[in-house]
Design a protein around this motif. Structure first.
Motif, PDB file in Angstrom:
ATOM      1  N   GLY A   1       0.820  -1.215   0.000  1.00  0.00           N
ATOM      2  CA  GLY A   1       0.000   0.000   0.000  1.00  0.00           C
ATOM      3  C   GLY A   1       0.846   1.254   0.000  1.00  0.00           C
ATOM      4  N   THR A   2       0.195   2.386  -0.213  1.00  0.00           N
ATOM      5  CA  THR A   2       0.884   3.674  -0.286  1.00  0.00           C
ATOM      6  C   THR A   2       0.521   4.538   0.920  1.00  0.00           C
ATOM      7  N   PRO A   3       1.458   5.357   1.419  1.00  0.00           N
ATOM      8  CA  PRO A   3       1.178   6.191   2.598  1.00  0.00           C
ATOM      9  C   PRO A   3       0.010   7.145   2.397  1.00  0.00           C
ATOM     10  N   GLY A   4      -0.110   7.716   1.189  1.00  0.00           N
ATOM     11  CA  GLY A   4      -1.218   8.641   0.954  1.00  0.00           C
ATOM     12  C   GLY A   4      -2.556   7.974   1.101  1.00  0.00           C
ATOM     13  N   HIS A   5      -2.648   6.715   0.685  1.00  0.00           N
ATOM     14  CA  HIS A   5      -3.885   5.966   0.846  1.00  0.00           C
ATOM     15  C   HIS A   5      -4.070   5.495   2.284  1.00  0.00           C
ATOM     16  N   VAL A   6      -3.013   4.890   2.846  1.00  0.00           N
ATOM     17  CA  VAL A   6      -3.131   4.291   4.178  1.00  0.00           C
ATOM     18  C   VAL A   6      -3.495   5.332   5.224  1.00  0.00           C
ATOM     19  N   ASN A   7      -2.730   6.416   5.291  1.00  0.00           N
ATOM     20  CA  ASN A   7      -2.927   7.381   6.368  1.00  0.00           C
ATOM     21  C   ASN A   7      -4.170   8.240   6.161  1.00  0.00           C
ATOM     22  N   SER A   8      -4.602   8.424   4.907  1.00  0.00           N
ATOM     23  CA  SER A   8      -5.894   9.090   4.681  1.00  0.00           C
ATOM     24  C   SER A   8      -7.039   8.155   5.038  1.00  0.00           C
ATOM     25  N   MET A   9      -6.910   6.892   4.659  1.00  0.00           N
ATOM     26  CA  MET A   9      -7.921   5.890   5.004  1.00  0.00           C
ATOM     27  C   MET A   9      -8.087   5.777   6.518  1.00  0.00           C
ATOM     28  N   ALA A  10      -6.988   5.983   7.243  1.00  0.00           N
ATOM     29  CA  ALA A  10      -7.058   5.910   8.703  1.00  0.00           C
ATOM     30  C   ALA A  10      -8.030   6.938   9.267  1.00  0.00           C
ATOM     31  N   GLU A  11      -8.150   8.098   8.595  1.00  0.00           N
ATOM     32  CA  GLU A  11      -9.125   9.108   9.005  1.00  0.00           C
ATOM     33  C   GLU A  11     -10.513   8.821   8.443  1.00  0.00           C
ATOM     34  N   ALA A  12     -10.561   8.178   7.272  1.00  0.00           N
ATOM     35  CA  ALA A  12     -11.820   8.063   6.535  1.00  0.00           C
ATOM     36  C   ALA A  12     -12.866   7.228   7.242  1.00  0.00           C
ATOM     37  N   VAL A  13     -12.451   6.168   7.925  1.00  0.00           N
ATOM     38  CA  VAL A  13     -13.435   5.247   8.510  1.00  0.00           C
ATOM     39  C   VAL A  13     -14.313   5.960   9.528  1.00  0.00           C
ATOM     40  N   GLY A  14     -13.771   6.908  10.239  1.00  0.00           N
ATOM     41  CA  GLY A  14     -14.586   7.677  11.175  1.00  0.00           C
ATOM     42  C   GLY A  14     -15.709   8.428  10.484  1.00  0.00           C
ATOM     43  N   HIS A  15     -15.465   8.917   9.273  1.00  0.00           N
ATOM     44  CA  HIS A  15     -16.510   9.613   8.514  1.00  0.00           C
ATOM     45  C   HIS A  15     -17.619   8.619   8.104  1.00  0.00           C
ATOM     46  N   PHE A  16     -17.235   7.415   7.737  1.00  0.00           N
ATOM     47  CA  PHE A  16     -18.232   6.395   7.402  1.00  0.00           C
ATOM     48  C   PHE A  16     -19.129   6.103   8.610  1.00  0.00           C
ATOM     49  N   LEU A  17     -18.499   5.995   9.791  1.00  0.00           N
ATOM     50  CA  LEU A  17     -19.271   5.656  10.992  1.00  0.00           C
ATOM     51  C   LEU A  17     -20.219   6.780  11.409  1.00  0.00           C
ATOM     52  N   LYS A  18     -19.888   8.025  11.066  1.00  0.00           N
ATOM     53  CA  LYS A  18     -20.815   9.117  11.384  1.00  0.00           C
ATOM     54  C   LYS A  18     -22.110   8.984  10.599  1.00  0.00           C
ATOM     55  N   LYS A  19     -22.019   8.482   9.368  1.00  0.00           N
ATOM     56  CA  LYS A  19     -23.218   8.333   8.550  1.00  0.00           C
ATOM     57  C   LYS A  19     -23.890   6.993   8.782  1.00  0.00           C
ATOM     58  N   PHE A  20     -23.093   5.927   8.954  1.00  0.00           N
ATOM     59  CA  PHE A  20     -23.626   4.587   9.165  1.00  0.00           C
ATOM     60  C   PHE A  20     -22.984   4.013  10.422  1.00  0.00           C
ATOM     61  N   PRO A  21     -23.546   4.285  11.600  1.00  0.00           N
ATOM     62  CA  PRO A  21     -22.970   3.771  12.844  1.00  0.00           C
ATOM     63  C   PRO A  21     -22.831   2.252  12.809  1.00  0.00           C
ATOM     64  N   ALA A  22     -21.854   1.735  13.540  1.00  0.00           N
ATOM     65  CA  ALA A  22     -21.553   0.312  13.497  1.00  0.00           C
ATOM     66  C   ALA A  22     -22.762  -0.547  13.859  1.00  0.00           C
ATOM     67  N   HIS A  23     -23.588  -0.098  14.805  1.00  0.00           N
ATOM     68  CA  HIS A  23     -24.703  -0.927  15.255  1.00  0.00           C
ATOM     69  C   HIS A  23     -25.809  -1.054  14.200  1.00  0.00           C
ATOM     70  N   THR A  24     -25.756  -0.209  13.158  1.00  0.00           N
ATOM     71  CA  THR A  24     -26.760  -0.294  12.089  1.00  0.00           C
ATOM     72  C   THR A  24     -26.306  -1.188  10.933  1.00  0.00           C
ATOM     73  N   MET A  25     -25.051  -1.609  10.946  1.00  0.00           N
ATOM     74  CA  MET A  25     -24.512  -2.395   9.837  1.00  0.00           C
ATOM     75  C   MET A  25     -24.981  -3.838   9.907  1.00  0.00           C
ATOM     76  N   LYS A  26     -25.107  -4.456   8.744  1.00  0.00           N
ATOM     77  CA  LYS A  26     -25.567  -5.846   8.636  1.00  0.00           C
ATOM     78  C   LYS A  26     -24.529  -6.667   7.864  1.00  0.00           C
ATOM     79  N   PRO A  27     -24.515  -7.975   8.073  1.00  0.00           N
ATOM     80  CA  PRO A  27     -23.618  -8.820   7.281  1.00  0.00           C
ATOM     81  C   PRO A  27     -23.875  -8.641   5.787  1.00  0.00           C
TER      82      PRO A  27
END
Length: 554
Positions: free
Chosen positions: A61-87
């Motif tokens: 992987g590349t640092p620009g992707h990895v370290n940006s992705m590290a921030e991105a997941v929090g944005h996903f959880l703001k819109k779709f909280p973990a408890h609302t996710m389904k298999p």
């Protein structure tokens, strides 16, 4: 954690987790449609806890992707909280400000379930060839011109594809088959990671990842702070680096200090925003700044949420490293990939024996286009859209020469010419190391490359130039010389020079010629081992005249 046996078990679990995310990344490479992923490895993959904190990343992987992705997941959880996710759910975006900085990167987040309970999250990012719009290049005047903008949405729900989403995706791209295939690949690689994670948890009878996450984060945080504490405290180190820019040259400034267990970097004084797509969203700035810092300060400490936390960036509003919506950002890497060299410029004043000289830094990855979208009814080849990744030389190291034609800081692999020729009607007439391009020094920089590219039938085609380090070549350190600047032009008798950035047509019968920059040198060239100079001359990499002029040998 109270016993030595428990600590050993956690370490074994950590090693297993690395294997899980590496298999996740390798699954993407094996199934990807885009050559940018399967050939160059322009991707990231990682596992996160339910708070969106990155526990581990794949080595691939590349640092620009990895370290940006590290921030991105929090944005996903703001819109779709973990408890609302389904298999079977998969979520996607290419929002430059919520993910990795431009529309050509897709980020997918997927939940992992064990015994009906969500236990973790997997995320990945991949660079795709085309997302519509103007294509990858600097010409856009807003992000809306640069391609199809995907907010955070479900691309799969309970294992079933969101057909409306895929209808939009297919209709908005010049390469619909590759784009749809890549999205399936991203989802499949997260599924592979989730499967292996569950197997790991079953084997170790783990009900959750909480204890392992705490072990990883506590160990990484304390180790990183210990390394920061070894630096002089409260001293300000300053650095500056220049880019060719688009409308005008761009200067990046940084003031760095170590204090209170943190490294603080202030980018005040950096050039303002551009009207074209070389602007950098702040997450991408942080990603490469953190990478440059970790390479020098804490290279042996795993990259995760906790080890990144002590690096704090102050990025002023209105500067080119803090682009707001909807500024164009398509080729943010041209500026962003200079940031690690800037960080090393600051740290060279604190730990001079641990930094490199400046390198070519920004990738030379020409987006090529041809067929009717360039030549209309006169087209002699089928429509194509392709990008190929290539690099100049890296900067010299304290005890070793720089690397030739190797990507740093991005870390992507150079794409074989055969792979590109196999999927597009282009021919690489030359691809060779560029003599006399390495910056001289006690240890010299890496050599750049010379590339000559044409279309089949010598047809007309176009390049959307995104090149840098032409007017501002890589600098040496501690008495080392500059690497050679880049060059962009045609193969005609006059050596017609092309612009380093922007859409340009290569006329029928002509080839595009690229001369990639060499890396800067380190230390006094007169102190270089004569045997190494003789070797470079024998290999045809340094001319006898240059060996005598620069090194006093030959």
């Amino acid at each position: 954690m109270n016993t030595a046996l428990e600590k050993i078990q956690r370490q074994i679990q950590w090693n297993r987790l690395i294997a899980v995310v590496e298999e996740q990344a390798q699954t993407m490479i094996r199934t990807a449609f885009s050559t940018t992923v399967r050939e160059a490895g322009d991707l990231s993959a990682g596992v996160f806890d339910l708070e969106g904190r990155m526990m581990a990343q794949a080595v691939t992987g590349t640092p620009g992707h990895v370290n940006s992705m590290a921030e991105a997941v929090g944005h996903f959880l703001k819109k779709f909280p973990a408890h609302t996710m389904k298999p079977g759910d998969h979520y996607i975006t290419n929002d430059p400000w919520l993910a990795t900085g431009h529309l050509h990167d897709l980020t997918v987040v997927s939940p992992a379930f064990r015994n009906g309970k969500i236990v973790g999250l997997f995320a990945n990012t991949a660079h795709i060839i085309d997302i519509g719009g103007l294509g990858m290049g600097p010409e856009g005047r807003s992000v809306f011109e640069e391609g199809l903008y995907i907010p955070i949405v479900k691309c799969f729900e309970a294992g079933q594809p969101n057909e409306t989403f895929f209808d939009f995706i297919r209709a908005g791209s010049r390469t619909p088959v590759e784009l749809e295939g890549d999205i399936y690949s991203l989802c499949a690689c997260n599924d592979a990671g989730a499967k292996r994670l569950v197997e790991m948890m079953d084997e170790y009878r783990m009900e959750s990842l909480d204890d392992l996450a705490a072990f990883i984060f506590d160990s990484s945080m304390s180790a990183t702070k210990a390394e920061i504490a070894k630096l002089p405290q409260g001293v300000v180190w300053r650095g500056e680096i220049r880019s060719d820019g688009y409308e005008a040259p761009v200067t990046l400034h940084a003031a760095m200090r170590a204090e209170g267990g943190e490294i603080v970097v202030d980018f005040a004084g950096t050039s303002g925003l551009s009207t074209r797509g070389i602007n950098v969203p702040p997450a991408y700035c942080r990603a490469y700044a953190c990478f440059g810092l970790k390479c020098v300060i804490a290279p042996e400490i795993p990259n995760n949420w906790a080890s990144l936390l002590p690096f704090r960036m102050e990025i002023p509003e209105g500067c080119i490293l803090n682009a707001p919506r909807p500024y164009p950002v398509s080729v943010r890497h041209v500026i962003g990939q200079l940031i690690p060299d800037l960080m090393m410029g600051c740290l060279s004043q604190a730990v001079p024996d641990r930094v490199n000289a400046e390198g070519s830094s920004a990738l030379w990855n020409p987006p090529l286009r041809g067929g009717s979208q360039v030549s209309g009814q006169e087209a002699e080849v089928e429509d194509f859209e392709i990008i190929t990744f290539n690099s100049g030389g890296t900067g010299a190291r304290p005890t070793k020469d720089g690397l030739d034609g190797i990507a740093f800081p991005s870390g992507v692999r150079t794409m074989p010419v055969e792979a590109t020729e196999n999927v597009a009607p282009v021919i690489f007439w030359r691809k060779e190391l560029r003599p006399d391009s390495a910056g001289p020094g006690r240890t010299r920089g890496g050599f750049g490359q010379i590339m000559e590219i044409g279309a089949k039938k010598d047809a007309e085609f176009a390049v959307n130039a995104i090149f840098d380090r032409v007017a501002n070549p890589p600098k040496g350190r501690f008495g080392g010389g500059e690497g050679a600047g880049g060059w962009v032009g045609l193969d005609d008798a006059n050596g017609t020079v092309l612009r380093t950035k922007g859409f340009q047509v290569i006329p029928k019968g002509r080839h595009l010629v690229l001369k990639l920059p060499g890396g800067g040198g380190m230390g006094d060239p007169k102190q270089r081992d004569p045997a190494l100079v003789a070797r470079d001359v024998a290999d045809g990499l340094v001319s006898p005249a240059e060996a005598k002029r620069i090194y006093g040998q030959g």
